[in-house]
Scaffold this motif. Structure first.
Motif, mmCIF file in Angstrom:
data_model
loop_
_atom_site.group_PDB
_atom_site.id
_atom_site.type_symbol
_atom_site.label_atom_id
_atom_site.label_comp_id
_atom_site.label_asym_id
_atom_site.label_seq_id
_atom_site.Cartn_x
_atom_site.Cartn_y
_atom_site.Cartn_z
ATOM 1 N N ASN A 45 -3.631 13.852 -0.152
ATOM 2 C CA ASN A 45 -2.372 14.518 -0.441
ATOM 3 C C ASN A 45 -1.230 13.618 0.027
ATOM 4 O OD1 ASN A 45 0.006 16.276 -0.158
ATOM 5 N ND2 ASN A 45 -1.413 17.946 -0.598
ATOM 6 N N ILE A 46 -0.525 13.011 -0.915
ATOM 7 C CA ILE A 46 0.473 11.996 -0.566
ATOM 8 C C ILE A 46 1.614 12.592 0.250
ATOM 9 C CG2 ILE A 46 1.961 10.184 -1.482
ATOM 10 C CD1 ILE A 46 -1.022 9.813 -1.983
ATOM 11 N N TRP A 47 2.004 13.808 -0.073
ATOM 12 C CA TRP A 47 3.098 14.435 0.684
ATOM 13 C C TRP A 47 2.717 14.612 2.146
ATOM 14 C CZ3 TRP A 47 3.593 19.809 2.385
ATOM 15 C CH2 TRP A 47 4.864 20.097 2.898
ATOM 16 N N LEU A 48 1.500 15.075 2.409
ATOM 17 C CA LEU A 48 1.040 15.218 3.789
ATOM 18 C C LEU A 48 0.847 13.854 4.446
ATOM 19 C CD1 LEU A 48 -1.548 18.141 3.456
ATOM 20 C CD2 LEU A 48 0.909 18.248 3.922
ATOM 21 N N THR A 63 1.724 7.114 -7.032
ATOM 22 C CA THR A 63 0.824 8.200 -7.441
ATOM 23 C C THR A 63 1.439 9.565 -7.168
ATOM 24 O OG1 THR A 63 -0.281 8.221 -5.279
ATOM 25 C CG2 THR A 63 -1.165 6.757 -6.966
ATOM 26 N N LEU A 64 2.381 9.629 -6.250
ATOM 27 C CA LEU A 64 3.081 10.888 -6.003
ATOM 28 C C LEU A 64 4.063 11.207 -7.118
ATOM 29 C CD1 LEU A 64 3.722 13.256 -4.049
ATOM 30 C CD2 LEU A 64 5.389 11.748 -2.951
ATOM 31 N N LEU A 65 4.658 10.171 -7.700
ATOM 32 C CA LEU A 65 5.674 10.362 -8.731
ATOM 33 C C LEU A 65 5.073 10.460 -10.136
ATOM 34 C CD1 LEU A 65 8.313 7.788 -7.438
ATOM 35 C CD2 LEU A 65 8.264 10.258 -7.033
ATOM 36 N N PHE A 66 3.987 9.744 -10.378
ATOM 37 C CA PHE A 66 3.397 9.698 -11.720
ATOM 38 C C PHE A 66 1.903 9.984 -11.638
ATOM 39 C CE2 PHE A 66 6.860 6.596 -11.454
ATOM 40 C CZ PHE A 66 7.719 7.075 -12.431
ATOM 41 N N TYR A 73 0.818 -1.202 0.000
ATOM 42 C CA TYR A 73 0.000 0.000 0.000
ATOM 43 C C TYR A 73 0.858 1.261 0.000
ATOM 44 C CZ TYR A 73 -4.210 -2.750 0.866
ATOM 45 O OH TYR A 73 -5.245 -3.626 0.751
ATOM 46 N N SER A 74 1.977 1.219 0.697
ATOM 47 C CA SER A 74 2.863 2.392 0.729
ATOM 48 C C SER A 74 3.393 2.710 -0.659
ATOM 49 C CB SER A 74 4.016 2.150 1.703
ATOM 50 O OG SER A 74 3.553 1.976 3.023
ATOM 51 N N TRP A 75 3.849 1.682 -1.374
ATOM 52 C CA TRP A 75 4.345 1.900 -2.729
ATOM 53 C C TRP A 75 3.220 2.331 -3.669
ATOM 54 C CZ3 TRP A 75 8.903 2.984 -4.282
ATOM 55 C CH2 TRP A 75 10.012 2.528 -3.575
#
Length: 292
Positions: A152-155, A119-122, A112-114
């Motif tokens: 928001n993946i960064w958050l 989705t953060l990278l692409f 799940y983390s990957w």
């Protein structure tokens, strides 16, 4: 005994000087905008206004607060910010908790983390995103501005980092007392993570309040634009039809003062919220930096 060397004191003086310059550079444009909004038509059009109003008048604010298009867009931005921040933080909080566990506790955590990191990278791009929103029937609704950016993946990564820094002994003691995972999350992790929640909420509020491009794509009716998109059409696209000045207003007011008043009123809500979250900001900004 702690001793401050000459080099240390010199660095402190230089550091404070640079930070003071940065602070002044951030404040001057806002002060200038405020001064222009309170200035008369002639000085504003002649660019005679500096950091102090010339021919002080409140006409620009009177016109702005009586503009139904501006007030409606302000309301839409407020609704979007409240709903977007609430939904986004709830999703992030619920997702970060299981993802912060060890593989021995949550065996599928890495998968799940990957999934989130990819989705953060692409991303699919603008056209596929628009098609998805269209097929879901979200066009011309406020949900098209909230749901696509709810996670928001960064958050999420920041919240995961903070949860991993919480002492495991707190959770183990709660498990011994018979607490469920939901009680551990709400009664232990939520209270100790208030600084991080407040900090991330501030980031998300600023994002939703300042976001304008998505409404330009997903909202077809210009009367349903949030405030940032409304101001973009006036300041960038120079669509002055939404200002709707009468003959008296056109004679006695400048478009420049009205725009300055609208920009300042648009920034005011975030400026009013920040002092209430400032006490959490210093703690939350280093969330996850200290490990057990």
């Amino acid at each position: 005994m702690y001793y401050k060397t000459t080099a240390y004191r010199t660095f402190n003086v230089f550091n404070y000087f640079v930070l003071a310059l940065v602070a002044v550079a951030c404040l001057l444009p806002m002060i200038h905008t405020l001064a222009v909004s309170f200035s008369g038509k002639g000085p504003a059009n002649a660019y005679m206004v500096g950091l102090w109003p010339v021919d002080f008048t409140l006409d620009a604010y009177r016109k702005t607060l009586n503009n139904p298009n501006f007030l409606h867009s302000l309301w839409i931005s407020a609704v979007r910010t409240i709903l977007g921040t609430g939904i986004g933080m709830a999703v992030i909080f619920l997702a970060a908790y299981p993802l912060s566990k060890d593989n021995s506790v949550f065996k599928s955590r890495s998968v799940y983390s990957w999934y989130f990191i990819i989705t953060l990278l692409f991303n699919g791009g603008l056209v596929p995103s628009y098609i998805v929103i269209q097929k879901l029937g979200l066009l011309n609704s406020i949900w098209s501005l909230i749901l696509p950016v709810a996670v928001n993946i960064w958050l999420l990564v920041l919240m995961m980092s903070f949860f991993r820094s919480v002492p495991k002994e707190l959770e183990e003691a709660a498990v011994i007392d018979g607490a469920s995972q939901l009680k551990i999350l709400t009664l232990i992790y939520l209270p100790v993570s208030l600084p991080s929640v407040a900090t991330l909420s501030l980031f998300m509020m600023v994002f939703h309040w300042n976001s304008w491009f998505d409404a330009l794509i997903y909202i077809g009716d210009i009367h349903d634009y949030p405030l940032a998109t409304f101001l973009q059409t006036i300041l960038v696209q120079l669509d002055t039809m939404k200002v709707s000045m009468s003959g008296y207003d056109a004679e006695n007011m400048s478009n420049r003062t009205v725009k300055a008043a609208q920009v300042f009123i648009g920034a005011l809500p975030i400026l009013m919220v920040y002092p209430f979250l400032q006490k959490y900001f210093v703690k939350g900004i280093v969330l996850g930096a200290v490990k057990e």
